[in-house]
Design an enzyme around this catalytic site. Structure first.
Site, PDB file in Angstrom:
ATOM      1  CE  LYS A 177      -1.328   2.753   2.862  1.00 47.40           C
ATOM      2  NZ  LYS A 177      -1.221   3.993   1.996  1.00 47.40           N
TER       3      LYS A 177
ATOM      4  CD  GLU B 266      14.445   1.370   8.211  1.00 43.63           C
ATOM      5  OE1 GLU B 266      15.187   0.402   8.146  1.00 43.63           O
ATOM      6  OE2 GLU B 266      14.777   2.446   8.749  1.00 43.63           O
TER       7      GLU B 266
ATOM      8  CB  CYS C 145      13.477   9.538   7.922  1.00 38.97           C
ATOM      9  SG  CYS C 145      14.449   8.418   6.928  1.00 38.97           S
TER      10      CYS C 145
ATOM     11  CD  GLU D  27      10.900  13.240  11.154  1.00 35.56           C
ATOM     12  OE1 GLU D  27       9.744  12.848  11.378  1.00 35.56           O
ATOM     13  OE2 GLU D  27      11.776  12.528  10.646  1.00 35.56           O
TER      14      GLU D  27
END
Ligand SMILES: NC(=O)C1=CN([C@@H]2O[C@H](COP(=O)(O)OP(=O)(O)OC[C@H]3O[C@@H](n4cnc5c(N)ncnc54)[C@H](OP(=O)(O)O)[C@@H]3O)[C@@H](O)[C@H]2O)C=CC1
Ligand SMILES: O=C(O)[C@H](O)CS(=O)(=O)O
Length: 485
Positions: A182, A258, A292, A389
């Site tokens: 997906k 991850e 990331c 972040e």
């Protein structure tokens, strides 16, 4: 449609299930837009839960034949896929930039990077070796075998809509596992183009399906709880990863995660300033800061702080913002309005607590989600820019005094994906390398990602590794055999 494609057959808007292009659920489609213009570029099928379950069942049905293929046969199919991806790299890059926004040069680099995982695991497929062990008795033969884990369900993010897929699908197929993917709803076109190329390469029906969906939560729950799925691999935010892990617990499903990052950069007084500036540019502004492993908090020792801040600011002023399809653009649009608004909120919080905008700090251009590459000085640990972040083109600079303080600051996060260090002192490099809590460390460089090295984090940045020889292990089970003579 995307103008300029040499092979319009790569522009796919249906789901790919059991080797067949198929419409999704009636009356629901995913509207894919171009982040640079805000214009619509495609309406993509959104599958029903039943269709996603059908894809899982077709994967289960295809598994025995796929695992029975020789390693060489699986490797040959992957090498054909690799060849077709590289032949289509310009089309794939144009599709990627159109739906995700990154500059074409970065999109081409991502296609090459994504292809490198296909080639790497085509090679690794033929090195999934077992072992014969020295027996504990003279009348037994002990062996250890590596076997494909089974049906793999994968969920991927929008920021690297090609490489994050091949980084999962290639090792799974190499190991003998079928995959149901997906992709992110913002960027399904790249995934569907990869599926078309996999089909052309001879990946059998059912072995690789792509099920875009507007209802990611429901599909995620199906993937995490289905008894058909032996392995769940996810790349995305820590909060979603945490949810999926909890959902997968019921079936004791093997998971690879991850997740989010909050990368520290440590610039010491003895750093070479041009090297540190180039490293921060690479680690901070790639994909407009939407990676990331981006440099998220830049700690600069007090003796070099002013000179480094000035050099970085001068370099950042040279970064051009615009539509990624135009030549010379370094910073494309952020993925959506919410992303741009989050950057504004984090900046307002910092300025409100005394930080100073050295460069940028505003939306770029007239409208849209373009944001100026930004340097913020006098940032402190209390500010959200450091704690969260950013996922945008903002470089917060924080002062520090000693090595011990730098280590404490770098490790003051629940995340531990990547980190970066700029120093010319072997003693400092060794001290920091041993003490910093990350899965990946760049020393005097800001560019660390490669298929040959294990990619992944510690703490709440994830579980498992992707790429390298380690990346194959996530798709294998170990069987120990004790044979009595
Ligand atoms: N460690 C790594 O290698 C990477 C980590 N990331 C992290 O991902 C984040 C940004 O990416 P982003 O795509 O926004 O992350 P999200 O976690 O929001 O989305 C990632 C994927 O998960 C899907 N998803 C969203 N909610 C659910 C749910 N409840 N159940 C199951 N699936 C769900 C999304 O579908 P949909 O698109 O439909 O919302 C998408 O396909 C950042 O934190 C970044 O650090 C990103 C790339 C690499
Ligand atoms: O999504 C990401 O940040 C990717 O993992 C970045 S990388 O692999 O290209 O560094």
């Amino acid at each position: 449609m995307i103008p300029g494609l040499k092979d319009p057959g790569l522009f796919r808007t249906q789901a790919f299930i059991d080797g067949t292009w198929t419409d999704g659920a009636p009356d629901t489609r995913i509207s894919v837009s171009d982040p640079a213009t805000g214009g619509g570029i495609a309406l993509v099928a959104s599958v029903s839960v039943a269709q996603a379950a059908q894809a899982l069942d077709s994967a289960a049905a295809a598994w025995s034949a796929w695992r029975a293929q020789t390693a060489k046969a699986r490797a040959d199919v992957l090498l054909d896929w690799y060849r077709l991806v590289l032949e289509a790299r310009e089309d794939l890059a144009l599709i990627l930039t159109s739906e995700q926004g990154k500059p074409l040069a970065e999109a081409l680099a991502e296609i090459d990077y994504g292809a490198s995982y296909i080639r790497w695991f085509a090679e690794e497929a033929r090195r999934i070796n077992g072992a014969i062990l020295p027996g504990h008795r003279s009348d037994v033969l002990l062996s250890v075998r590596k076997e494909p884990i089974g049906v793999v369900a994968a969920i991927t993010p929008w920021n690297f809509p090609n490489a994050m897929i091949t980084r999962k699908v290639a090792p799974a197929l190499a190991a003998g596992c079928p995959v149901v993917l997906k992709p992110a709803s913002a960027t399904p076109l790249s995934a569907l183009a990869l599926a078309e190329l996999a089909r052309r390469a001879g990946v059998p029906a059912g072995v690789f399906s792509v099920v875009p969906s507007r209802d990611s939560a429901t599909i995620g729950t199906l993937f995490a709880t289905s008894g058909v799925v032996r392995k769940l691999t996810f790349t995305g935010s820590t909060e979603v990863g945490r949810l999926l892990l909890a959902q997968a617990a019921g079936t004791i499903k093997k998971c690879s995660m991850e997740l989010g990052g909050n990368a520290p950069v440590l610039v010491f007084d003895d750093a070479d300033i041009p090297t540190a500036v180039q490293g921060v540019l690479a680690a901070k502004f790639r994909n407009a800061g939407q990676t990331c492993v981006c440099a998220n908090r830049i700690y600069v020792q007090s003796g070099i702080y002013t000179a480094f801040a000035a050099a970085l600011s001068d370099a950042v002023k040279g970064l051009t913002v615009g539509d990624g399809r135009q030549a010379g653009i370094a910073i494309g649009p952020l993925i959506d309005e919410a992303a741009a608004r989050k950057v504004e909120t984090l900046l307002a919080d910092a300025v409100g607590q005394g930080a100073r905008i050295a460069v940028g700090g505003q939306r770029a251009g007239a409208g849209g989600t373009f944001f100026q590459p930004t340097v913020v000085a006098e940032v402190t640990a209390a500010m959200r820019l450091v704690q969260e972040e950013i996922f945008g083109p903002v470089a917060p600079l924080v002062r520090f005094a000693t090595v011990e303080e730098a280590i404490a600051l770098a490790n003051a996060s629940d995340h531990g994906l990547a980190g970066y260090l700029f120093s010319q002192s072997p003693a400092t490099i060794e001290r920091i390398t041993n003490a910093v809590e990350v899965g990946m460390l760049g020393i005097n460089t800001g560019a660390i990602s490669t298929e040959v090295a294990p990619f992944g984090g510690v703490k709440q940045s994830g579980l498992g590794r992707e790429g390298a020889q380690l990346g194959m292990e996530d798709y294998l089970e170990t069987k120990y055999v004790c044979q009595q003579f």
